[in-house]
Design a protein around this motif. Structure first.
Motif, PDB file in Angstrom:
ATOM      1  N   GLY A 161      54.320  37.239  36.231  1.00 14.67           N
ATOM      2  CA  GLY A 161      53.864  36.823  37.549  1.00 14.67           C
ATOM      3  C   GLY A 161      53.332  37.984  38.369  1.00 14.67           C
ATOM      4  O   GLY A 161      53.497  39.144  38.011  1.00 14.67           O
ATOM      5  N   GLY A 162      52.720  37.655  39.484  1.00 10.92           N
ATOM      6  CA  GLY A 162      52.122  38.661  40.357  1.00 10.92           C
ATOM      7  C   GLY A 162      50.858  38.127  40.995  1.00 10.92           C
ATOM      8  O   GLY A 162      50.891  37.273  41.880  1.00 10.92           O
ATOM      9  N   ASP A 163      49.725  38.617  40.522  1.00  7.69           N
ATOM     10  CA  ASP A 163      48.417  38.236  41.053  1.00  7.69           C
ATOM     11  C   ASP A 163      47.555  37.738  39.902  1.00  7.69           C
ATOM     12  O   ASP A 163      47.168  38.516  39.023  1.00  7.69           O
ATOM     13  CB  ASP A 163      47.778  39.449  41.739  1.00  7.69           C
ATOM     14  CG  ASP A 163      46.418  39.144  42.360  1.00  7.69           C
ATOM     15  OD1 ASP A 163      45.869  38.049  42.126  1.00  7.69           O
ATOM     16  OD2 ASP A 163      45.884  40.020  43.068  1.00  7.69           O
ATOM     17  N   GLN A 164      47.237  36.453  39.898  1.00  8.04           N
ATOM     18  CA  GLN A 164      46.461  35.886  38.798  1.00  8.04           C
ATOM     19  C   GLN A 164      45.051  36.471  38.696  1.00  8.04           C
ATOM     20  O   GLN A 164      44.454  36.481  37.613  1.00  8.04           O
ATOM     21  CB  GLN A 164      46.381  34.362  38.904  1.00  8.04           C
ATOM     22  CG  GLN A 164      45.886  33.817  40.225  1.00  8.04           C
ATOM     23  CD  GLN A 164      47.022  33.440  41.146  1.00  8.04           C
ATOM     24  OE1 GLN A 164      47.987  34.180  41.274  1.00  8.04           O
ATOM     25  NE2 GLN A 164      46.924  32.279  41.783  1.00  8.04           N
ATOM     26  N   SER A 165      44.532  36.976  39.809  1.00  9.84           N
ATOM     27  CA  SER A 165      43.193  37.574  39.759  1.00  9.84           C
ATOM     28  C   SER A 165      43.182  38.826  38.882  1.00  9.84           C
ATOM     29  O   SER A 165      42.166  39.147  38.260  1.00  9.84           O
ATOM     30  CB  SER A 165      42.713  37.922  41.172  1.00  9.84           C
ATOM     31  OG  SER A 165      42.591  36.749  41.960  1.00  9.84           O
ATOM     32  N   LEU A 166      44.315  39.543  38.831  1.00  8.40           N
ATOM     33  CA  LEU A 166      44.400  40.726  37.977  1.00  8.40           C
ATOM     34  C   LEU A 166      44.425  40.333  36.501  1.00  8.40           C
ATOM     35  O   LEU A 166      43.785  40.986  35.665  1.00  8.40           O
ATOM     36  CB  LEU A 166      45.638  41.543  38.330  1.00  8.40           C
ATOM     37  CG  LEU A 166      45.609  42.288  39.663  1.00  8.40           C
ATOM     38  CD1 LEU A 166      46.963  42.931  39.952  1.00  8.40           C
ATOM     39  CD2 LEU A 166      44.512  43.354  39.655  1.00  8.40           C
ATOM     40  N   THR A 167      45.152  39.267  36.162  1.00  7.51           N
ATOM     41  CA  THR A 167      45.157  38.812  34.778  1.00  7.51           C
ATOM     42  C   THR A 167      43.786  38.284  34.386  1.00  7.51           C
ATOM     43  O   THR A 167      43.332  38.469  33.249  1.00  7.51           O
ATOM     44  CB  THR A 167      46.231  37.729  34.578  1.00  7.51           C
ATOM     45  OG1 THR A 167      47.505  38.302  34.860  1.00  7.51           O
ATOM     46  CG2 THR A 167      46.236  37.208  33.153  1.00  7.51           C
ATOM     47  N   TYR A 168      43.116  37.618  35.298  1.00  5.83           N
ATOM     48  CA  TYR A 168      41.740  37.163  35.061  1.00  5.83           C
ATOM     49  C   TYR A 168      40.857  38.338  34.661  1.00  5.83           C
ATOM     50  O   TYR A 168      40.085  38.274  33.690  1.00  5.83           O
ATOM     51  CB  TYR A 168      41.208  36.488  36.321  1.00  5.83           C
ATOM     52  CG  TYR A 168      39.773  36.018  36.252  1.00  5.83           C
ATOM     53  CD1 TYR A 168      39.472  34.711  35.879  1.00  5.83           C
ATOM     54  CD2 TYR A 168      38.717  36.870  36.578  1.00  5.83           C
ATOM     55  CE1 TYR A 168      38.158  34.270  35.829  1.00  5.83           C
ATOM     56  CE2 TYR A 168      37.408  36.433  36.525  1.00  5.83           C
ATOM     57  CZ  TYR A 168      37.133  35.139  36.150  1.00  5.83           C
ATOM     58  OH  TYR A 168      35.826  34.718  36.095  1.00  5.83           O
ATOM     59  N   LEU A 169      40.971  39.449  35.393  1.00  4.82           N
ATOM     60  CA  LEU A 169      40.153  40.628  35.101  1.00  4.82           C
ATOM     61  C   LEU A 169      40.558  41.308  33.799  1.00  4.82           C
ATOM     62  O   LEU A 169      39.763  42.045  33.217  1.00  4.82           O
ATOM     63  CB  LEU A 169      40.254  41.628  36.257  1.00  4.82           C
ATOM     64  CG  LEU A 169      39.642  41.189  37.581  1.00  4.82           C
ATOM     65  CD1 LEU A 169      39.946  42.216  38.674  1.00  4.82           C
ATOM     66  CD2 LEU A 169      38.139  40.980  37.455  1.00  4.82           C
ATOM     67  N   ALA A 170      41.780  41.049  33.341  1.00  2.37           N
ATOM     68  CA  ALA A 170      42.224  41.639  32.078  1.00  2.37           C
ATOM     69  C   ALA A 170      41.613  40.933  30.877  1.00  2.37           C
ATOM     70  O   ALA A 170      41.502  41.533  29.802  1.00  2.37           O
ATOM     71  CB  ALA A 170      43.741  41.593  31.983  1.00  2.37           C
ATOM     72  N   LEU A 171      41.197  39.671  31.056  1.00  2.00           N
ATOM     73  CA  LEU A 171      40.723  38.888  29.916  1.00  2.00           C
ATOM     74  C   LEU A 171      39.310  38.348  30.088  1.00  2.00           C
ATOM     75  O   LEU A 171      38.790  37.664  29.198  1.00  2.00           O
ATOM     76  CB  LEU A 171      41.686  37.735  29.644  1.00  2.00           C
ATOM     77  CG  LEU A 171      42.993  38.177  28.962  1.00  2.00           C
ATOM     78  CD1 LEU A 171      44.118  37.217  29.240  1.00  2.00           C
ATOM     79  CD2 LEU A 171      42.771  38.328  27.467  1.00  2.00           C
ATOM     80  N   ARG A 172      38.698  38.652  31.208  1.00  2.00           N
ATOM     81  CA  ARG A 172      37.289  38.285  31.399  1.00  2.00           C
ATOM     82  C   ARG A 172      36.499  39.504  31.840  1.00  2.00           C
ATOM     83  O   ARG A 172      37.015  40.378  32.517  1.00  2.00           O
ATOM     84  CB  ARG A 172      37.141  37.156  32.421  1.00  2.00           C
ATOM     85  CG  ARG A 172      37.577  35.805  31.866  1.00  2.00           C
ATOM     86  CD  ARG A 172      37.083  34.652  32.713  1.00  2.00           C
ATOM     87  NE  ARG A 172      37.424  33.379  32.107  1.00  2.00           N
ATOM     88  CZ  ARG A 172      36.682  32.747  31.190  1.00  2.00           C
ATOM     89  NH1 ARG A 172      35.543  33.279  30.781  1.00  2.00           N
ATOM     90  NH2 ARG A 172      37.064  31.596  30.677  1.00  2.00           N
TER      91      ARG A 172
END
Length: 661
Positions: A355-366
């Motif tokens: 958990g945390g900030d979904q925008s950061l995970t988005y940037l990790a995989l897109r």
């Protein structure tokens, strides 16, 4: 598995529906870009104050409510479903787990060994203070705060010659009075900082947490067996069990689970916790250091610049000094390149996103243009082959929204990124990057947005959950209106809200190797793999509820309207041919002729007030409750009797209407 249709609730078809687009040109532009991305990816794969007044409850006598267990429903055919083989485990956050840094989540008398980390450590020393003095963390307009902080910490260093915890540091900081060397009091400077600035200051004062002999970095240790919240512990074990089912098909008994901490501002801080918790649950667990910073380093072929990317994208500083061993692992994998990351993912039985900030995970995989990275494409392929289960909690769940890999979808499924219910009701939804925490304090909120503005990524997140918008910490943070506002703004028919310590299990309906041929043999010769209808199966598990919001055709910007369903442990559902069918657990019975008082708290979309009202309505003899919170009139009504299990968990079918008075 054969299921009777006696107790089915049906949500109308939406996959092939074509509701009107939002008229804003921004959304139209985003959706056009989305369509181009879908085609490429498929080809590659083949601030509102609290309401002060008390709510007004409208007393309406109990009226006949549709009971799904009628003769008409009983005439429906028996449905035959395959045994679920889950691909996703989507947790709503709030997993309270016993660890050396979270003793409050442990049963009494839980102890840890001498190498357990109990807190981050901070040191007020000329070396760390000088690092802060030279750091570039303040905007030009706020740079005068930096020398004031340096003066304050210089005055405090005589009182704290040894490393101290964050709690001790902040207590000393806020208690410091004005002096000749520090003209501002500690409390004044504390209150002046935004969340982003405070995190940066703490990063620069932090020191590694080492053993007494300085040889070992202390690690956060978990004790799953002594976790007081048994539902949270159960969810970790359930994920490992589901991963173990994938491992069996690869000839091994212990599942390999990769942990991705990409959602964190500091992606190193939770690594030890997650590795330990999944190992204790029975897995061969390993950290996969894939983050937004690493993805940028890979795309620019500059792994030496990871510290700069961590600062730029995560707002995280000096991690290579605080977690030297973990940073070295991250840099080594970065230097090996994307192929090495894909190989690790292909061999995994489970991948879990924190958990945390979904925008950061988005940037990790897109990629920066929104296209899927090789890592995301590999993730999708492993799911399609039934070789992998993907789990997430909080932001790690919210990021899964989207249907970029579902070519027959009519409209994109957005990813929610920020906001609360009352700001959503007043200011609507914006397809924009979310404002960073504390932007109001810094007077730097983008496009005049509030810190709590409802924002979303129009084209969706990772695109692994194609049925609707995902939201988390749902009942606990009163997010029902936030979800409905976004559904209305983007014309998304379904929204799914998941409570804390609760999970939505999803079988996306793909066939394992060998099963597809068996299914084709049972179909007519003219049918092909692409024409066979997939059945998506869902199940609720855990402590709370999975809330489903179905946007109604007569909803509008001034009258939000949704049919809502709450599922608890034992309830299942399936999606086929554009229809989602809900199946309550067999042991649940209707609540009828109850007469408990109808109770409500205001503001309704705050804390768990909405869920409390929903449950109170179930146990009352009222058909509906109408609550006035000017300028909004909120009505919650029963559409069928609530169902209750022996443990008290409810299944509800209700309607939510929010209109402007």
């Amino acid at each position: 598995m054969r299921l009777s249709c006696l107790s089915l609730f049906v949500i109308s078809s939406f996959v092939n529906a074509q509701p009107p687009l939002n008229s804003e040109s921004q959304l139209e532009t985003v959706n056009t870009q989305y369509t181009a991305r879908v085609l490429q990816e498929v080809t590659e794969l083949q601030d509102i104050p609290a309401v002060a007044h008390e709510p007004v409850l409208t007393d309406e006598p109990n009226s006949p409510i549709h009971d799904p267990a009628t003769a008409e429903d009983a005439a429906q055919p028996v449905v035959s479903l395959p045994t679920a083989n889950y691909d996703l485990m989507l947790i709503g956050g709030g997993l309270a787990t016993c660890s050396s840094m979270s003793a409050a989540s442990c049963v009494e008398n839980t102890t840890f060994n001498e190498l357990a980390k109990t807190a981050n450590r901070y040191l007020l020393h000329p070396s760390t203070i000088q690092l802060l003095a030279n750091a570039e963390i303040f905007s030009e307009a706020r740079r005068d705060l930096q020398p004031q902080l340096v003066s304050l910490f210089s005055a405090l260093q005589q009182k704290t010659p040894q490393p101290i915890s964050e709690q001790q540091l902040i207590a000393l900081w806020r208690a410091e009075t004005e002096s000749e060397s520090s003209p501002q009091s500690g409390e004044t400077l504390w209150q002046a900082l935004s969340e982003r600035e405070l995190n940066a200051v703490l990063d620069y004062l932090e020191v590694p947490t080492l053993s007494t002999d300085g040889k070992y970095r202390l690690t956060e240790q978990v004790d799953l067996a002594h976790t007081a919240d048994t539902e949270s512990a159960m969810l970790y074990r359930q994920f490992v069990q589901l991963a173990a089912e994938k491992a069996v098909t690869k000839g091994r008994t212990q599942p390999k689970i990769l942990i991705v901490t990409a959602s964190s501002r500091d992606p190193f801080a939770a690594v030890d916790f997650y590795v330990d918790v999944f190992r204790q649950a029975g897995a061969d667990a390993q950290w996969l250091p894939l983050t937004a910073a690493m993805q940028r380093a890979l795309s620019e072929k500059n792994c030496d610049a990871l510290p700069q990317y961590l600062a730029q994208l995560h707002g995280s500083y000096r991690r290579e000094q605080i977690y030297a061993d973990l940073f070295a692992n991250k840099q080594q994998l970065c230097n090996k390149g994307s192929q090495a990351i894909v190989a690790l993912m292909a061999d995994a039985d489970g991948i879990f996103f924190n958990g945390g900030d979904q925008s950061l995970t988005y940037l990790a995989l897109r990629q920066q243009d929104g296209l899927a990275t090789p890592e995301l494409l590999a993730l999708v392929e492993s799911i399609k082959q039934k070789r992998l289960i993907v789990g997430g909690t909080s932001a790690g769940t919210a990021v899964m929204s989207g249907n970029q890999f579902t070519p027959e979808a009519a409209l994109p499924i957005p990813m929610i990124t920020n906001g609360d219910s009352y700001h959503a009701l007043q200011y609507g939804a914006k397809a924009a990057m979310p404002p960073w925490p504390g932007c109001r304090t810094e007077a730097r909120c983008p496009e005049q947005m509030s810190e709590r503005q409802l924002t979303f990524t129009a084209a969706g997140g990772l695109g692994l959950f194609p049925l609707g918008i995902l939201d988390t910490h749902f009942a606990e943070r009163g997010r029902q209106a936030r979800l409905l506002v976004l559904q209305q703004a983007t014309q998304t028919p379904l929204g799914f809200g998941i409570d804390e310590a609760t999970a939505l299990l999803v079988d996306l309906g793909f066939k394992q190797e060998g099963q597809l041929e068996e299914q084709i043999q049972g179909e007519t010769a003219s049918q092909t793999e692409g024409q066979l209808e997939r059945i998506v199966q869902l199940a609720a598990t855990g402590a709370g509820e999975v809330y489903i919001s179905a946007l109604q055709p007569d909803a509008s910007a001034t009258q939000l309207l949704a049919q809502t369903y709450s599922l608890t442990t034992g309830d299942t559902a399936y999606f086929q041919q554009g229809t989602l069918t809900l199946i309550p657990a067999a042991d649940k019975t209707p609540l009828t002729n109850t007469a408990s008082p109808l109770q409500s708290k205001s503001p309704l979309f705050s804390r768990d007030h909405y869920r409390s009202l929903s449950h109170s309505l179930c146990h009352s003899n009222f058909a509906a409750a109408t609550i006035s919170e000017p300028p909004y009139l909120i009505r919650v009504s029963k559409d069928a009797p609530c169902l209750q299990a022996a443990n008290g968990k409810l299944t509800t079918t209700q309607r939510l209407r929010i209109s402007t008075e």
